[in-house]
Design an enzyme around this catalytic site. Structure first.
Site, PDB file in Angstrom:
ATOM      1  N   GLN A  90       0.861  -1.197   0.000  1.00  0.00           N
ATOM      2  CA  GLN A  90       0.000   0.000   0.000  1.00  0.00           C
ATOM      3  C   GLN A  90       0.894   1.243   0.000  1.00  0.00           C
ATOM      4  O   GLN A  90       0.395   2.351  -0.178  1.00  0.00           O
ATOM      5  CB  GLN A  90      -0.885   0.035   1.250  1.00  0.00           C
ATOM      6  N   ASN A  91       2.178   1.042   0.214  1.00  0.00           N
ATOM      7  CA  ASN A  91       3.089   2.173   0.346  1.00  0.00           C
ATOM      8  C   ASN A  91       3.445   2.746  -1.014  1.00  0.00           C
ATOM      9  O   ASN A  91       3.448   2.030  -2.023  1.00  0.00           O
ATOM     10  CB  ASN A  91       4.359   1.761   1.094  1.00  0.00           C
ATOM     11  N   HIS A 108      -1.350   1.352  -4.421  1.00  0.00           N
ATOM     12  CA  HIS A 108      -1.795   2.731  -4.211  1.00  0.00           C
ATOM     13  C   HIS A 108      -0.915   3.738  -4.924  1.00  0.00           C
ATOM     14  O   HIS A 108      -0.968   4.925  -4.622  1.00  0.00           O
ATOM     15  CB  HIS A 108      -1.835   3.045  -2.709  1.00  0.00           C
ATOM     16  N   CYS A 116       0.470  12.224 -16.441  1.00  0.00           N
ATOM     17  CA  CYS A 116      -0.049  13.303 -17.295  1.00  0.00           C
ATOM     18  C   CYS A 116      -1.572  13.375 -17.154  1.00  0.00           C
ATOM     19  O   CYS A 116      -2.259  12.355 -17.268  1.00  0.00           O
ATOM     20  CB  CYS A 116       0.318  13.003 -18.752  1.00  0.00           C
ATOM     21  N   GLY A 178       2.654  -4.274   9.021  1.00  0.00           N
ATOM     22  CA  GLY A 178       2.622  -2.824   9.208  1.00  0.00           C
ATOM     23  C   GLY A 178       1.415  -2.129   8.624  1.00  0.00           C
ATOM     24  O   GLY A 178       1.532  -1.077   7.994  1.00  0.00           O
ATOM     25  N   SER A 180      -2.779  -0.884   9.462  1.00  0.00           N
ATOM     26  CA  SER A 180      -3.803  -0.702  10.512  1.00  0.00           C
ATOM     27  C   SER A 180      -5.134  -1.329  10.114  1.00  0.00           C
ATOM     28  O   SER A 180      -6.067  -1.356  10.893  1.00  0.00           O
ATOM     29  CB  SER A 180      -4.022   0.801  10.761  1.00  0.00           C
ATOM     30  N   ALA A 222       8.412  -4.123  13.037  1.00  0.00           N
ATOM     31  CA  ALA A 222       8.798  -5.028  11.943  1.00  0.00           C
ATOM     32  C   ALA A 222      10.313  -5.086  11.782  1.00  0.00           C
ATOM     33  O   ALA A 222      10.883  -6.169  11.580  1.00  0.00           O
ATOM     34  CB  ALA A 222       8.140  -4.556  10.643  1.00  0.00           C
TER      35      ALA A 222
HETATM   36  C1  BV8 Z   1     -11.836   2.308  -3.403  1.00  0.00           C
HETATM   37  C2  BV8 Z   1      -2.230   6.717  -1.299  1.00  0.00           C
HETATM   38  C3  BV8 Z   1     -13.593   1.724  -4.889  1.00  0.00           C
HETATM   39  C4  BV8 Z   1      -2.369   8.076  -0.750  1.00  0.00           C
HETATM   40  C5  BV8 Z   1      -3.857   5.531  -0.029  1.00  0.00           C
HETATM   41  C6  BV8 Z   1     -16.031   1.350   3.689  1.00  0.00           C
HETATM   42  C7  BV8 Z   1     -15.816   0.089   3.193  1.00  0.00           C
HETATM   43  C8  BV8 Z   1     -15.031  -0.113   2.061  1.00  0.00           C
HETATM   44  C9  BV8 Z   1     -14.397   0.958   1.444  1.00  0.00           C
HETATM   45  C10 BV8 Z   1     -14.600   2.201   1.979  1.00  0.00           C
HETATM   46  C11 BV8 Z   1     -15.425   2.408   3.073  1.00  0.00           C
HETATM   47  N1  BV8 Z   1     -15.442   3.737   3.306  1.00  0.00           N
HETATM   48  C12 BV8 Z   1     -14.642   4.362   2.422  1.00  0.00           C
HETATM   49  C13 BV8 Z   1     -14.145   3.450   1.612  1.00  0.00           C
HETATM   50  C14 BV8 Z   1     -13.254   3.645   0.533  1.00  0.00           C
HETATM   51  C15 BV8 Z   1     -11.836   3.957   0.974  1.00  0.00           C
HETATM   52  C16 BV8 Z   1     -11.453   3.550   2.355  1.00  0.00           C
HETATM   53  O1  BV8 Z   1     -11.132   2.393   2.623  1.00  0.00           O
HETATM   54  N2  BV8 Z   1     -11.465   4.548   3.275  1.00  0.00           N
HETATM   55  C17 BV8 Z   1     -11.080   4.285   4.634  1.00  0.00           C
HETATM   56  C18 BV8 Z   1     -10.465   5.538   5.243  1.00  0.00           C
HETATM   57  C19 BV8 Z   1     -12.321   3.829   5.390  1.00  0.00           C
HETATM   58  N3  BV8 Z   1     -11.008   3.233   0.041  1.00  0.00           N
HETATM   59  C20 BV8 Z   1     -10.765   3.802  -1.136  1.00  0.00           C
HETATM   60  O2  BV8 Z   1     -11.157   4.890  -1.472  1.00  0.00           O
HETATM   61  C21 BV8 Z   1      -9.946   2.951  -2.101  1.00  0.00           C
HETATM   62  N4  BV8 Z   1     -10.653   2.887  -3.336  1.00  0.00           N
HETATM   63  O3  BV8 Z   1     -12.425   1.824  -2.462  1.00  0.00           O
HETATM   64  O4  BV8 Z   1     -12.339   2.360  -4.686  1.00  0.00           O
HETATM   65  C22 BV8 Z   1     -13.382   0.427  -5.534  1.00  0.00           C
HETATM   66  C23 BV8 Z   1     -12.559  -0.520  -4.929  1.00  0.00           C
HETATM   67  C24 BV8 Z   1     -12.406  -1.756  -5.537  1.00  0.00           C
HETATM   68  C25 BV8 Z   1     -13.048  -2.022  -6.736  1.00  0.00           C
HETATM   69  C26 BV8 Z   1     -13.849  -1.068  -7.340  1.00  0.00           C
HETATM   70  C27 BV8 Z   1     -14.021   0.160  -6.731  1.00  0.00           C
HETATM   71  C28 BV8 Z   1      -8.613   3.604  -2.372  1.00  0.00           C
HETATM   72  C29 BV8 Z   1      -7.794   3.632  -1.111  1.00  0.00           C
HETATM   73  C30 BV8 Z   1      -6.391   4.133  -1.450  1.00  0.00           C
HETATM   74  C31 BV8 Z   1      -6.170   5.451  -0.786  1.00  0.00           C
HETATM   75  N5  BV8 Z   1      -4.769   5.817  -0.914  1.00  0.00           N
HETATM   76  N6  BV8 Z   1      -2.590   5.805  -0.254  1.00  0.00           N
HETATM   77  C32 BV8 Z   1      -1.037   8.525  -0.220  1.00  0.00           C
HETATM   78  O5  BV8 Z   1      -0.192   7.687   0.148  1.00  0.00           O
HETATM   79  O6  BV8 Z   1      -0.886   9.747  -0.159  1.00  0.00           O
HETATM   80  S1  BV8 Z   1      -4.272   4.751   1.383  1.00  0.00           S
HETATM   81  C33 BV8 Z   1      -3.107   5.064   2.580  1.00  0.00           C
HETATM   82  O7  BV8 Z   1      -3.525   4.329   3.706  1.00  0.00           O
HETATM   83  C34 BV8 Z   1      -1.702   4.543   2.332  1.00  0.00           C
HETATM   84  O8  BV8 Z   1      -1.554   3.789   1.150  1.00  0.00           O
HETATM   85  C35 BV8 Z   1      -1.487   3.630   3.526  1.00  0.00           C
HETATM   86  O9  BV8 Z   1      -0.526   2.683   3.305  1.00  0.00           O
HETATM   87  C36 BV8 Z   1      -2.839   3.096   3.591  1.00  0.00           C
HETATM   88  C37 BV8 Z   1      -3.325   2.257   4.652  1.00  0.00           C
HETATM   89  O10 BV8 Z   1      -2.813   2.686   5.845  1.00  0.00           O
HETATM   90  P1  BV8 Z   1      -1.690   1.762   6.516  1.00  0.00           P
HETATM   91  O11 BV8 Z   1      -0.685   1.403   5.480  1.00  0.00           O
HETATM   92  O12 BV8 Z   1      -2.356   0.662   7.214  1.00  0.00           O
HETATM   93  O13 BV8 Z   1      -1.011   2.804   7.455  1.00  0.00           O
HETATM   94  P2  BV8 Z   1      -1.544   3.286   8.873  1.00  0.00           P
HETATM   95  O14 BV8 Z   1      -0.778   4.487   9.243  1.00  0.00           O
HETATM   96  O15 BV8 Z   1      -3.039   3.319   8.851  1.00  0.00           O
HETATM   97  O16 BV8 Z   1      -1.158   2.087   9.857  1.00  0.00           O
HETATM   98  C38 BV8 Z   1       0.184   1.767  10.074  1.00  0.00           C
HETATM   99  C39 BV8 Z   1       0.178   0.522  10.932  1.00  0.00           C
HETATM  100  O17 BV8 Z   1       1.536   0.135  11.128  1.00  0.00           O
HETATM  101  C40 BV8 Z   1      -0.421   0.743  12.296  1.00  0.00           C
HETATM  102  O18 BV8 Z   1      -1.234  -0.376  12.631  1.00  0.00           O
HETATM  103  C41 BV8 Z   1       0.799   0.781  13.238  1.00  0.00           C
HETATM  104  O19 BV8 Z   1       0.519   0.224  14.503  1.00  0.00           O
HETATM  105  C42 BV8 Z   1       1.763  -0.091  12.500  1.00  0.00           C
HETATM  106  N7  BV8 Z   1       3.168   0.251  12.732  1.00  0.00           N
HETATM  107  C43 BV8 Z   1       3.695   1.466  12.987  1.00  0.00           C
HETATM  108  N8  BV8 Z   1       5.038   1.349  13.123  1.00  0.00           N
HETATM  109  C44 BV8 Z   1       5.331   0.031  12.929  1.00  0.00           C
HETATM  110  C45 BV8 Z   1       4.148  -0.673  12.675  1.00  0.00           C
HETATM  111  N9  BV8 Z   1       4.114  -1.994  12.464  1.00  0.00           N
HETATM  112  C46 BV8 Z   1       5.287  -2.657  12.477  1.00  0.00           C
HETATM  113  N10 BV8 Z   1       6.471  -2.055  12.705  1.00  0.00           N
HETATM  114  C47 BV8 Z   1       6.531  -0.725  12.932  1.00  0.00           C
HETATM  115  N11 BV8 Z   1       7.717  -0.144  13.167  1.00  0.00           N
END
Ligand code: BV8
Length: 236
Positions: A90-91, A108, A116, A178, A180, A222
């Site tokens: 996802q990164n 992502h 473009c 890694g 959430s 990790a």
């Molecule tokens: C889509 C690019 C339709 C941006 C990103 C309800 C149900 C289903 C879907 C939805 C819903 N409500 C809304 C939606 C749609 C939405 C969604 O899921 N919203 C969320 C907020 C509810 N999803 C979308 O819009 C997606 N598209 O649904 O289209 C579709 C789909 C399929 C087929 C047809 C149509 C598009 C989502 C993509 C958005 N873009 N990234 C950018 O980077 O600027 S998402 C963004 O969040 C990043 O990619 C990131 O990687 C990703 C997820 O977050 P995590 O990677 O999990 O990161 P986070 O910080 O949350 O957590 C980090 C974790 O690591 C924590 O648990 C922490 O404890 C842990 N951690 C920290 N340090 C460490 C560690 N673990 C190990 N070691 C460590 N050292």
């Protein structure tokens, strides 16, 4: 327990955290007091392209200052030891490639490339002139169209979903590292893997929202626990 068969790994922002790349839910998921979910959207790009561009240029420039951490290197070793291996992330950083993984599915998008707005063509644009405050124009249109970040925003369809679903449906072991478990469809892949009979493993700093969906959970950083897990998984 040794890992056998086809291994698919899905990583999230936590795998880059120890490289100094901020996760999404650090700082309560805010950037300049705005929710990331409100900045990383097509609507925000239309409403205030300069603000969105500033958000991505800051992260693109940060790529020049961060390095892979032991979690990235452990994943490269896992790829070399597994019978078959697919890495989905996802990164949007390039740390998996720099850590030695050969093929990475960036569902992502990627910070290093821009897209473009006219043709949709993506191109790596990381020269000095591409990293400033000014918008960047493409090389594919005669009059140079504006380029947008090559990123899947909230509300946009993730990349390579067909091959992602196929890999997850056919794997023997599905490992999430890694993440959430907030963002879909990525967060639902563990349920698909389980339904297709895979063994599901989680490596995360804390139990995430979908933590109960995993057969096996390893809590920790990790960069600290993944290297030894890879050793145990391959009895080396
Ligand atoms: C889509 C690019 C339709 C941006 C990103 C309800 C149900 C289903 C879907 C939805 C819903 N409500 C809304 C939606 C749609 C939405 C969604 O899921 N919203 C969320 C907020 C509810 N999803 C979308 O819009 C997606 N598209 O649904 O289209 C579709 C789909 C399929 C087929 C047809 C149509 C598009 C989502 C993509 C958005 N873009 N990234 C950018 O980077 O600027 S998402 C963004 O969040 C990043 O990619 C990131 O990687 C990703 C997820 O977050 P995590 O990677 O999990 O990161 P986070 O910080 O949350 O957590 C980090 C974790 O690591 C924590 O648990 C922490 O404890 C842990 N951690 C920290 N340090 C460490 C560690 N673990 C190990 N070691 C460590 N050292």
């Amino acid at each position: 327990m040794a890992l056998e068969g086809r291994v698919v790994v899905l990583t999230g922002a936590g795998v880059s955290a120890e490289s100094g790349v901020r996760t999404f839910r650090d700082n309560d998921g805010l950037w300049e007091d705005q929710r990331v979910e409100d900045v990383a959207t097509p609507e925000a790009w239309i409403r205030d392209p300069t603000m969105v561009w500033r958000f991505y240029q800051a992260r693109r420039n940060q790529l020049l200052e961060v390095d892979p951490n032991p979690a990235h290197f452990a994943l490269a070793e896992l790829e070399s030891k597994a019978e078959s291996f697919t890495l989905i992330t996802q990164n949007v950083d390039d740390l998996h490639e720099r850590g030695g993984n050969s093929s990475v599915i960036h569902m992502h998008g990627r910070l290093r490339s821009l897209r473009c707005e006219e043709t949709g063509r993506s191109e790596v644009r990381m020269e000095r002139g591409d990293l400033g405050a000014d918008f960047v124009t493409c090389n594919c249109c005669s009059n140079g169209s504006r380029m947008r970040p090559d990123i899947v925003w909230f509300g946009e369809i993730p990349m390579e979903l067909e091959s992602i679903y196929r890999e997850v449906e056919n794997c023997d072991v599905f490992i999430v590292i890694g993440s959430s478990g907030h963002v879909y469809p990525a967060a639902g892949l563990v349920n698909l893997a389980n339904s297709c009979g895979a063994r599901s493993i989680l490596v995360n700093f804390e139990l995430p929202i979908n933590g109960r969906d995993f057969d096996e959970v390893h809590i920790g950083k990790a960069g600290e626990i993944l290297p030894s897990l890879v050793d145990v998984w391959f009895d080396s």
